[in-house]
Enzyme design. Structure first.
Site, PDB file in Angstrom:
ATOM      1  N   HIS A  58      11.936  10.463   3.239  1.00 53.11           N
ATOM      2  CA  HIS A  58      12.087  11.783   3.424  1.00 53.11           C
ATOM      3  C   HIS A  58      12.145  12.650   2.263  1.00 53.11           C
ATOM      4  CE1 HIS A  58      12.647  15.679   5.538  1.00 53.11           C
ATOM      5  NE2 HIS A  58      14.019  15.523   6.002  1.00 53.11           N
ATOM      6  N   HIS A  97       0.442  12.541   5.009  1.00 57.50           N
ATOM      7  CA  HIS A  97       1.645  13.191   5.704  1.00 57.50           C
ATOM      8  C   HIS A  97       1.320  12.811   7.331  1.00 57.50           C
ATOM      9  CE1 HIS A  97       4.341  16.480   7.021  1.00 57.50           C
ATOM     10  NE2 HIS A  97       4.563  16.492   5.724  1.00 57.50           N
ATOM     11  N   ASP A 150       5.321  16.588  -2.574  1.00 60.03           N
ATOM     12  CA  ASP A 150       6.124  15.912  -3.431  1.00 60.03           C
ATOM     13  C   ASP A 150       5.290  15.523  -4.557  1.00 60.03           C
ATOM     14  OD1 ASP A 150       8.602  15.909  -2.318  1.00 60.03           O
ATOM     15  OD2 ASP A 150       8.101  14.494  -0.988  1.00 60.03           O
TER      16      ASP A 150
HETATM   17  N1  ACO Z   1      -1.707   5.594   0.030  1.00 61.55           N
HETATM   18  C1  ACO Z   1      -2.627   4.754   0.661  1.00 61.55           C
HETATM   19  N2  ACO Z   1      -3.009   4.731   1.856  1.00 61.55           N
HETATM   20  C2  ACO Z   1      -2.339   5.605   2.571  1.00 61.55           C
HETATM   21  C3  ACO Z   1      -1.116   6.456   2.196  1.00 61.55           C
HETATM   22  C4  ACO Z   1      -1.063   6.322   0.835  1.00 61.55           C
HETATM   23  N3  ACO Z   1      -0.193   7.216   0.324  1.00 61.55           N
HETATM   24  N4  ACO Z   1      -0.723   7.049   3.406  1.00 61.55           N
HETATM   25  C5  ACO Z   1      -1.192   6.497   4.452  1.00 61.55           C
HETATM   26  N5  ACO Z   1      -2.278   5.540   3.957  1.00 61.55           N
HETATM   27  C6  ACO Z   1      -3.090   4.765   4.985  1.00 61.55           C
HETATM   28  C7  ACO Z   1      -2.423   3.821   5.688  1.00 61.55           C
HETATM   29  O1  ACO Z   1      -2.635   2.626   4.895  1.00 61.55           O
HETATM   30  C8  ACO Z   1      -3.364   3.483   6.845  1.00 61.55           C
HETATM   31  O2  ACO Z   1      -4.553   3.213   6.666  1.00 61.55           O
HETATM   32  P1  ACO Z   1      -5.343   1.988   7.940  1.00 61.55           P
HETATM   33  O3  ACO Z   1      -5.392   2.927   8.880  1.00 61.55           O
HETATM   34  O4  ACO Z   1      -6.204   1.566   6.963  1.00 61.55           O
HETATM   35  O5  ACO Z   1      -4.107   1.145   8.183  1.00 61.55           O
HETATM   36  C9  ACO Z   1      -3.566   5.261   7.113  1.00 61.55           C
HETATM   37  O6  ACO Z   1      -3.592   5.901   5.805  1.00 61.55           O
HETATM   38  C10 ACO Z   1      -2.513   5.993   7.992  1.00 61.55           C
HETATM   39  O7  ACO Z   1      -1.350   5.748   7.406  1.00 61.55           O
HETATM   40  P2  ACO Z   1       0.101   5.773   8.306  1.00 61.55           P
HETATM   41  O8  ACO Z   1       1.029   5.017   7.491  1.00 61.55           O
HETATM   42  O9  ACO Z   1      -0.225   5.568   9.699  1.00 61.55           O
HETATM   43  O10 ACO Z   1       0.288   7.321   8.239  1.00 61.55           O
HETATM   44  P3  ACO Z   1       1.623   8.011   8.896  1.00 61.55           P
HETATM   45  O11 ACO Z   1       1.465   9.451   9.184  1.00 61.55           O
HETATM   46  O12 ACO Z   1       2.637   6.981   9.556  1.00 61.55           O
HETATM   47  O13 ACO Z   1       2.526   8.091   7.229  1.00 61.55           O
HETATM   48  C11 ACO Z   1       3.359   8.966   5.283  1.00 61.55           C
HETATM   49  C12 ACO Z   1       2.747   9.236   6.642  1.00 61.55           C
HETATM   50  C13 ACO Z   1       4.555   7.992   5.456  1.00 61.55           C
HETATM   51  C14 ACO Z   1       3.583  10.293   4.577  1.00 61.55           C
HETATM   52  C15 ACO Z   1       2.128   8.148   4.518  1.00 61.55           C
HETATM   53  O14 ACO Z   1       1.356   9.055   4.214  1.00 61.55           O
HETATM   54  C16 ACO Z   1       2.880   7.738   3.113  1.00 61.55           C
HETATM   55  O15 ACO Z   1       3.530   6.632   3.211  1.00 61.55           O
HETATM   56  N6  ACO Z   1       2.651   8.333   2.135  1.00 61.55           N
HETATM   57  C17 ACO Z   1       3.144   8.125   0.675  1.00 61.55           C
HETATM   58  C18 ACO Z   1       4.784   8.545   0.843  1.00 61.55           C
HETATM   59  C19 ACO Z   1       5.012   9.959   0.573  1.00 61.55           C
HETATM   60  O16 ACO Z   1       4.188  10.612  -0.020  1.00 61.55           O
HETATM   61  N7  ACO Z   1       5.930  10.663   1.269  1.00 61.55           N
HETATM   62  C20 ACO Z   1       6.250  12.040   1.502  1.00 61.55           C
HETATM   63  C21 ACO Z   1       5.754  12.656   2.453  1.00 61.55           C
HETATM   64  S1  ACO Z   1       6.066  14.355   2.514  1.00 61.55           S
HETATM   65  C22 ACO Z   1       7.810  14.652   2.953  1.00 61.55           C
HETATM   66  O17 ACO Z   1       8.561  13.776   3.595  1.00 61.55           O
HETATM   67  C23 ACO Z   1       8.557  15.851   2.362  1.00 61.55           C
END
Ligand code: ACO
Length: 428
Positions: free
Chosen positions: A268, A307, A363
């Site tokens: 988060h 996101h 972020d």
């Molecule tokens: N880099 C590479 N691939 C990614 C990323 C990323 N940052 N984020 C998602 N993906 C890919 C996943 O591997 C998945 O691919 P697939 O379909 O081939 O398996 C697809 O995109 C969907 O990803 P999910 O994990 O299902 O998306 P979810 O909505 O559950 O996750 C999250 C959202 C946690 C923010 C994710 O994008 C992530 O981990 N990002 C990096 C961490 C980050 O920046 N977090 C801050 C969020 S903003 C906040 O909280 C204030």
């Protein structure tokens, strides 16, 4: 003739039910009438992590993730950041309307004149280990504040709620700054009520032996914009914690400590720290293409991208990029920005990121700004908690006043053993 309802046929019994649809939503409790037999409890919905469940009605913040739009009380975040100030937007979030000049003056005076904390609070903070994490100190100290306000438990009185809300918004920067000074082994700096909300915070962080800290206007304004951007974000993890804890009618200090604890988690409020580590690890713009290839092959994630709600450019990320350039004019350039910009440029052209709708989130750039302002990484979650305090409190009060809300208490699908008899120790 189309009807705003949903007809459900239970194939277990062949019976059909009609449930109303309102605002694109059915009420989960309407499913309860669907029973397979006389003893059946009734159908429930199962939604771990609230992926598709609205837990409340709310009139505070609207996020349109598909279009990349963020509105506070209907106003676009871009306009609020460009034209407003943090305390003005805090008033808007709490009250639903922008303040008049007189209302803003009274509100600003009220907040800026309650920034001091009881000396016992200071002593309590001094008892922490010399290098305690600022967020651990922040959470504990906010919780401890409830013991300084015996009237805090009267959450039904609107007047008392306003009193408590003002005290919290006024005091969180002081607690945050004290936690930082403690962690650095520096004497705590008392608030200066002649400064703005952000100017006073910078003074409590950076002041050394000078009689009065001279606030740099650009940095003050940059922090103000970052605070506006982080003020609320509808039903996220920490806000949900605030509402759930507050639903027991505990005082707002205790509930806010719980919300801050939720924010502390790396999924988060901790992502900006992960972005900084990633940028430092890449180290050079020339390494960016190779890093992107590693991400695509499944070796880690591009932190600060993606996101749960935004499937378009996070509007806050676009604003932050602009703020970064203004801050660099004062502080000098953070070389990590060039790596970040190149990462973004390549990723936004790459089919892996485009097809998954992965864009920079809030972020991606915020940590770069905080770092160049001289704020350490372990203060980042605290810097998030200060402005989010207003969002938590507005959402808390909305929950208290909502006649549809009750104590938050989800159902479960029990997966443990069926009833069985206790076995005495000797027979096990
Ligand atoms: N880099 C590479 N691939 C990614 C990323 C990323 N940052 N984020 C998602 N993906 C890919 C996943 O591997 C998945 O691919 P697939 O379909 O081939 O398996 C697809 O995109 C969907 O990803 P999910 O994990 O299902 O998306 P979810 O909505 O559950 O996750 C999250 C959202 C946690 C923010 C994710 O994008 C992530 O981990 N990002 C990096 C961490 C980050 O920046 N977090 C801050 C969020 S903003 C906040 O909280 C204030």
């Amino acid at each position: 003739m189309a009807r705003d309802s949903l007809t459900i046929t239970d194939n277990r019994t062949g019976k059909s039910y009609e449930v109303p649809v309102e605002a694109g939503t059915i009420r989960a409790v309407d499913l309860r009438q669907i029973k397979a037999g006389a003893d059946d409890f009734g159908l429930m919905s199962y939604d771990p992590a609230f992926i598709n469940t609205a837990s409340t009605r709310s009139a505070i913040t609207e996020v349109d993730g598909e279009r990349g739009i963020l509105l506070y009380r209907g106003y676009p975040i871009e306009q609020l950041c460009e034209q407003g100030t943090y305390l003005e937007i805090a008033y808007l979030i709490l009250n639903g309307e922008l303040p008049t000049a007189a209302q803003l003056e009274a509100w600003t005076h009220e907040v800026l004149h309650h920034t001091f904390v009881h000396e016992n609070i200071k002593e309590l903070m001094q008892a922490f280990r010399y290098d305690a994490h600022p967020m651990g100190m922040f959470i504990s100290t906010v919780a401890a504040l409830s013991s300084f306000y015996p009237e805090a438990s009267d959450v039904e009185s609107a007047e008392n709620r306003r009193y408590l809300i003002t005290r919290l918004i006024a005091k969180v920067p002081t607690i945050a700054a004290f936690s930082y000074r403690h962690n650095r082994g520096l004497p705590y700096v008392y608030p200066n009520n002649n400064l703005s909300y952000c100017g006073n915070f910078l003074s409590m962080i950076f002041k050394m032996s000078e009689p009065e800290y001279r606030v740099n206007r650009t940095l003050e304004q940059a922090l103000d914009i970052l605070f506006i951007m982080h003020a609320d974000h509808e039903q996220n993890c920490s806000t949900n914690a605030m509402r759930a804890i507050g639903s027991s009618r505990v005082d707002p200090f205790s509930a806010l400590a719980g919300a801050a604890a939720a924010l502390y988690g790396p999924l988060h409020g901790g992502a900006n720290e992960a972005v900084l580590r990633m940028l430092a690890q890449i180290g050079d713009v020339r390494q960016v293409p190779a890093f992107i290839e590693r991400v695509k092959s499944g070796e880690g994630r591009l932190m600060g991208f993606g996101h749960r709600v935004y499937k378009n450019y996070d509007p806050r990320a676009r604003l932050i990029k602009r703020v970064a350039e203004q801050v660099f004019e004062v502080t000098g350039r953070n070389p990590l920005i060039d790596i970040a910009v190149e990462l973004e440029r390549i990723a936004l052209q790459d089919d892996y990121f485009v097809s998954r709708k992965l864009y920079p989130n809030v972020d991606f750039y915020s940590g770069i700004i905080y770092q160049v302002m001289g704020l350490p990484v372990d203060l980042f979650p605290v810097l998030f908690a200060i402005p989010r305090t207003v969002g938590w409190l507005a959402q808390w009060e909305e929950m208290i006043m909502d006649p549809e809300q009750k104590i938050a208490r989800p159902r479960q699908i029990y997966t443990g053993p069926a009833q069985r008899d206790y076995v005495p120790l000797k027979k096990r």
